[in-house]
Design an enzyme around this catalytic site. Structure first.
Site, PDB file in Angstrom:
ATOM      1  CD  GLU A  31     -25.094  82.146 -31.750  1.00 42.99           C
ATOM      2  OE1 GLU A  31     -25.729  81.865 -30.711  1.00 42.99           O
ATOM      3  OE2 GLU A  31     -23.994  81.664 -32.047  1.00 42.99           O
ATOM      4  NE  ARG A 258     -35.783  77.792 -25.250  1.00 43.82           N
ATOM      5  CZ  ARG A 258     -34.882  78.509 -25.891  1.00 43.82           C
ATOM      6  NH1 ARG A 258     -34.471  79.643 -25.394  1.00 43.82           N
ATOM      7  NH2 ARG A 258     -34.379  78.096 -27.034  1.00 43.82           N
ATOM      8  CE  LYS A 268     -30.497  79.181 -32.845  1.00 49.12           C
ATOM      9  NZ  LYS A 268     -30.147  80.592 -33.060  1.00 49.12           N
TER      10      LYS A 268
HETATM   11  P1  ATP Z   1     -31.593  77.627 -29.646  1.00 48.48           P
HETATM   12  O1  ATP Z   1     -31.559  77.201 -28.222  1.00 48.48           O
HETATM   13  O2  ATP Z   1     -32.565  76.891 -30.483  1.00 48.48           O
HETATM   14  O3  ATP Z   1     -30.243  77.738 -30.280  1.00 48.48           O
HETATM   15  P2  ATP Z   1     -31.479  80.397 -29.103  1.00 48.48           P
HETATM   16  O4  ATP Z   1     -32.197  80.976 -27.960  1.00 48.48           O
HETATM   17  O5  ATP Z   1     -30.023  80.231 -28.974  1.00 48.48           O
HETATM   18  O6  ATP Z   1     -32.200  79.093 -29.574  1.00 48.48           O
HETATM   19  P3  ATP Z   1     -31.319  82.712 -30.730  1.00 48.48           P
HETATM   20  O7  ATP Z   1     -31.166  82.759 -32.180  1.00 48.48           O
HETATM   21  O8  ATP Z   1     -30.213  83.169 -29.888  1.00 48.48           O
HETATM   22  O9  ATP Z   1     -31.724  81.224 -30.408  1.00 48.48           O
HETATM   23  O10 ATP Z   1     -32.682  83.413 -30.284  1.00 48.48           O
HETATM   24  C1  ATP Z   1     -33.133  84.641 -30.753  1.00 48.48           C
HETATM   25  C2  ATP Z   1     -34.231  85.103 -29.884  1.00 48.48           C
HETATM   26  O11 ATP Z   1     -35.319  84.201 -29.956  1.00 48.48           O
HETATM   27  C3  ATP Z   1     -33.782  85.179 -28.438  1.00 48.48           C
HETATM   28  O12 ATP Z   1     -34.248  86.370 -27.862  1.00 48.48           O
HETATM   29  C4  ATP Z   1     -34.428  83.976 -27.810  1.00 48.48           C
HETATM   30  O13 ATP Z   1     -34.711  84.217 -26.477  1.00 48.48           O
HETATM   31  C5  ATP Z   1     -35.693  83.787 -28.662  1.00 48.48           C
HETATM   32  N1  ATP Z   1     -36.091  82.384 -28.666  1.00 48.48           N
HETATM   33  C6  ATP Z   1     -35.375  81.326 -29.081  1.00 48.48           C
HETATM   34  N2  ATP Z   1     -36.048  80.181 -28.873  1.00 48.48           N
HETATM   35  C7  ATP Z   1     -37.236  80.528 -28.322  1.00 48.48           C
HETATM   36  C8  ATP Z   1     -38.377  79.805 -27.869  1.00 48.48           C
HETATM   37  N3  ATP Z   1     -38.431  78.477 -27.945  1.00 48.48           N
HETATM   38  N4  ATP Z   1     -39.413  80.500 -27.355  1.00 48.48           N
HETATM   39  C9  ATP Z   1     -39.368  81.831 -27.291  1.00 48.48           C
HETATM   40  N5  ATP Z   1     -38.341  82.566 -27.695  1.00 48.48           N
HETATM   41  C10 ATP Z   1     -37.264  81.935 -28.197  1.00 48.48           C
HETATM   42 MG    MG Z   2     -28.734  81.816 -28.552  1.00 48.89          MG
END
Ligand code: ATP
Ligand code: MG
Length: 750
Positions: A31, A258, A268
């Site tokens: 995102e 994760r 984020k």
């Molecule tokens: P945040 O919780 O920091 O906002 P998010 O999962 O909402 O992170 P996205 O931008 O939606 O962030 O994530 C893009 C991709 O990266 C998704 O497939 C997510 O599963 C993966 N991702 C995000 N954070 C991690 C992490 N800590 N470890 C592994 N993969 C991750």
């Molecule tokens: Mg997300």
């Protein structure tokens, strides 16, 4: 790329074998509401890595279904991160928002099938009606609306006739489903907001659970890989695609753990708070776990890829020690960067029996780094040394300069202190000293014994530079919020002095400042007039600083033990004893000793291997790296200490190179075959015979006449390039030391 197969690759291989898919298509779907961090790097490595390993492709798709938080600058940062890590997305960058019209059509289709309805409960009522884990929910009375009415309302929602929250579109599934997410999940909501790409075209936006599966389907994705928190969403994912009876092949969702790292935050939202609140200097602040931060700090993509490879892909969430990431960057830079001298806290020393200037030819690389290159190091009457490399009243065990103890100046003479000059407050402002003309490194006949060598720069020739030192951003290993921030995470030194070649010759952008750590020319603020360096990571023995702290405030009876960066728990007595033995008796460096001493399985393995051959350092390296990794990822080892001893013997005897040894190790771990047998069967024996190497060198030199000309015109940096080409040509089998010599000879004599 990844040698061992993880559960995702197992699935992918089965799907290819069974003919379920002909091409593997994955996607990385961030995102665009923040900069990507090391957790995203893991996801990038998995998605792009799998696509690459199976000759498929991976899409970079912005999951931009939430208009209020998204921004083009985040899109740019995401593209940059993927590219920097060395991956390529298929065709153009995709945006979920490009599929809004199609997704809307699918919603209409569900309504027509009687599988979705417009609900007019408010947010609070919706929550209340949903029930609890123990209690079934109730369906809204609006669920009884006719298909015609639903179609009409949905159309008017789209046209903007209603206010935010007045209606929502919901799937009609099961209000008593055990999985709460299946209790008539929301598919669309009204949001009168400007979207950074679609502008005001839409005022209804699809929810993640509706948009994601359909975006995957539209792109022909086969394996939709996401993190564990989406496990409960898988049922909706399947429901939407199944109910719409979309034609095959269709994607399936798989979840992995994760990545979490101690001493930092990764959400984020929390990162945004740090940036917006100016607790750090922007998204690329080197203290942040963002890719932009690591990049600016001087991390290499290789080190991050290596780290992601090491931590592997698991089904259980875990916390990784930041020390492991630091290990990876150190490991990478150790093999690559020039060693130079920089004094961070200068103390002037006047060498009273020295006049004039001389230039010392000093190699940029230590013997165990297969790279060549050297610089001229000016030496003169006035030099700077590190303030804490001198002590007037040293405690026992202080090995550097004192009024009674001489010290070696790295690459050159031995220095003896003659007089201490102090200011009116009693602070030492200068030393008067003498050098020993017959003590020069490499031609020392002085007979003077010194216990250590310290770094220095010639005062007249050194360049003043700014050095930024970073500590952990948080002082807690599991930080909660701003209250856990480390107030001392940034130190700026504005008057450090570096030897001139660093600025004038620029042999590289990353350096090891001897005895200080690894540093990087800041890509934003660096200018020749005002050079700025970021500390990437400390040296292996970064604990030394902490010991130094004890040295300067000595408490005679209490022996302070080394504290290793990244370790939280103090060592037990037995571990301390092992650590002491490994460092003092066997000569291991602190990091390796620490890894072994703290792990009973590893230390037992190491001790056993030692009983076969006495090669403590090579064995320790192998056990602390390869064996440790294998123990972590495999359920049982396919080899014992004896086989490792056999492998190390082959390295020590020069039968195979360390590079080839890695390959042999992988094979050993997989097949359980003996290393000697593997080397023989695969013909991996190292080539040291000049008669075999010379033709390869001839060929490389002939093929690269332009580079040879540049080299001869003074670009000595190219030496490493020629050596690298020869090593590559030999399939990694050529003996680097011999190649080094032969290439040097060839270039000199033509
Ligand atoms: P945040 O919780 O920091 O906002 P998010 O999962 O909402 O992170 P996205 O931008 O939606 O962030 O994530 C893009 C991709 O990266 C998704 O497939 C997510 O599963 C993966 N991702 C995000 N954070 C991690 C992490 N800590 N470890 C592994 N993969 C991750
Ligand atoms: Mg997300």
């Amino acid at each position: 790329m990844s040698e061992s197969k993880d559960f995702l690759r197992t699935i992918v291989e089965e799907d290819l074998q069974s003919g379920k898919y002909h091409e593997i298509i994955t996607r990385f779907p961030p995102e665009p509401n923040g900069f990507p961090h090391i957790g995203h790097a893991k996801s990038i490595c998995i998605n792009f890595g799998i696509a690459r390993d199976y000759k498929g492709h991976c899409n970079l798709r912005m999951d931009d279904t939430n208009p209020t938080t998204e921004d083009m600058k985040y899109v740019e940062a995401l593209k940059d991160a993927v590219t920097w890590l060395g991956f390529e997305w298929a065709n153009h960058v995709r945006f979920a928002s490009d599929y809004f019209p199609k997704i809307y059509d699918y919603a209409v289709q569900l309504v027509k099938m009687g599988k979705a309805y417009v609900d007019s409960l408010n947010e609070e009522e919706i929550r209340e009606y949903r029930g609890t884990i123990k209690e079934a929910g109730r369906r809204s009375k609006f669920a009884q609306r006719s298909i015609e009415e639903n179609l009409d309302l949905l159309e008017r929602m789209r046209k903007g006739e209603f206010k935010d929250g007045e209606h929502v579109l919901r799937a009609k599934i099961d209000m008593s489903a055990a999985n709460m997410k299946m209790r008539d999940p929301l598919l669309y909501r009204i949001r009168h907001a400007h979207h950074f790409r679609t502008g005001d075209e839409w005022c209804i936006y699809p929810m993640y659970d509706f948009a994601h599966c359909l975006s995957d389907y539209i792109e022909g994705v086969t394996h939709s890989i996401c993190t564990l928190e989406f496990e409960n969403n898988r049922e909706i994912y399947d429901w939407v695609l199944d109910e719409l009876e979309l034609k095959l092949p269709r994607p399936y969702q798989y979840e992995f753990a994760r990545l979490g790292i101690n001493y930092t935050v990764m959400s984020k939202r929390k990162l945004l708070e740090l940036v917006n609140g100016s607790y750090v200097n922007g998204w690329d602040d080197p203290r942040l776990p963002t890719i932009a931060g690591y990049k600016r700090r001087g991390y290499t993509p290789e080190s991050i890829l290596n780290f992601c490879d090491q931590i592997g892909i698991a089904k259980a969430n875990s916390m990784v020690d930041v020390a492991q990431l630091e290990f990876c960057i150190r490991d990478d830079l150790n093999q690559k960067v020039p060693r130079v001298m920089c004094v961070l806290d200068p103390l002037k020393v006047t060498i009273e029996n020295y006049d004039g200037v001389e230039e010392i030819d000093a190699s940029y690389y230590p013997h165990d780094v297969p790279k060549e290159g050297s610089r001229k190091l000016p030496f003169s009457r006035e030099i700077y040394i590190e303030r804490d490399d001198f002590m007037e009243n040293p405690p026992a065990g202080y090995y550097r300069l004192t009024p009674e103890q001489s010290v070696r100046l790295k690459h050159t003479y031995i220095l003896t202190c003659k007089e201490i000059i102090k200011d009116s407050h009693g602070n030492i402002v200068e030393l008067k000293a003498e050098y020993h003309p017959n003590s020069k490194s490499g031609e020392d006949t002085s007979g003077i014994k010194t216990k250590s060598a310290i770094h220095w720069v010639s005062a007249k020739h050194a360049k003043k530079v700014e050095v930024r030192l970073y500590e952990r951003l948080y002082s807690s290993d599991a930080p909660d919020g701003l209250e856990d921030l480390n107030p001392d995470s940034l130190h700026v030194i504005t008057n450090a002095f570096v030897e001139p070649a660093v600025i004038t010759e620029k042999p590289d952008v990353r350096f090891q400042f001897e005895r200080q750590g690894y540093f990087y020319a800041d890509p934003v603020d660096y200018t020749d007039a005002k050079p700025v360096f970021n500390k990437i990571v400390g040296l292996k023995d970064s604990w030394a600083k902490k010991v130094e702290a004890t040295e300067s405030a000595p408490k005679p009876e209490t022996k302070k033990l080394p504290i290793v960066e990244g370790e939280v728990a103090p060592m037990s007595e037995a571990e301390q004893a092992l650590f002491e033995k490994y460092t003092m008796v066997l000569g291991l460096n602190n990091e390796i000793a620490n890894i072994l001493a703290r792990d009973t399985q590893l230390s037992a393995f190491y001790e056993e291997a030692l009983s076969y051959i006495h090669s403590p350092i090579s064995l320790a390296n192998s056990v602390a790296n390869e064996v440790a990794r294998e123990l972590k990822s495999a359920s049982a080892l396919n080899f014992g200490a004896k086989e490792i001893a056999e492998l190390v013997t082959m390295i020590d005897e020069g039968t195979i190179s360390t590079k080839i040894a890695k390959q042999v190790f992988e094979e050993m771990a997989k097949s359980g075959d003996h290393p000697k047998a593997i080397v023989e069967a695969k013909g991996l024996t190292q080539i040291s015979d000049p008669a075999k190497l010379k033709p390869m060198i001839e060929e490389i030199i002939a093929k690269n006449s332009e580079s040879v000309a540049k080299y001869k015109a003074g670009n000595t940096n190219l030496f490493g390039f020629f050596v690298g080409q020869v090593l590559k040509k030999s399939g990694g089998k050529a003996n680097p030391t011999v190649v080094n010599e032969l290439v040097a000879e060839k270039l000199k004599n033509g």
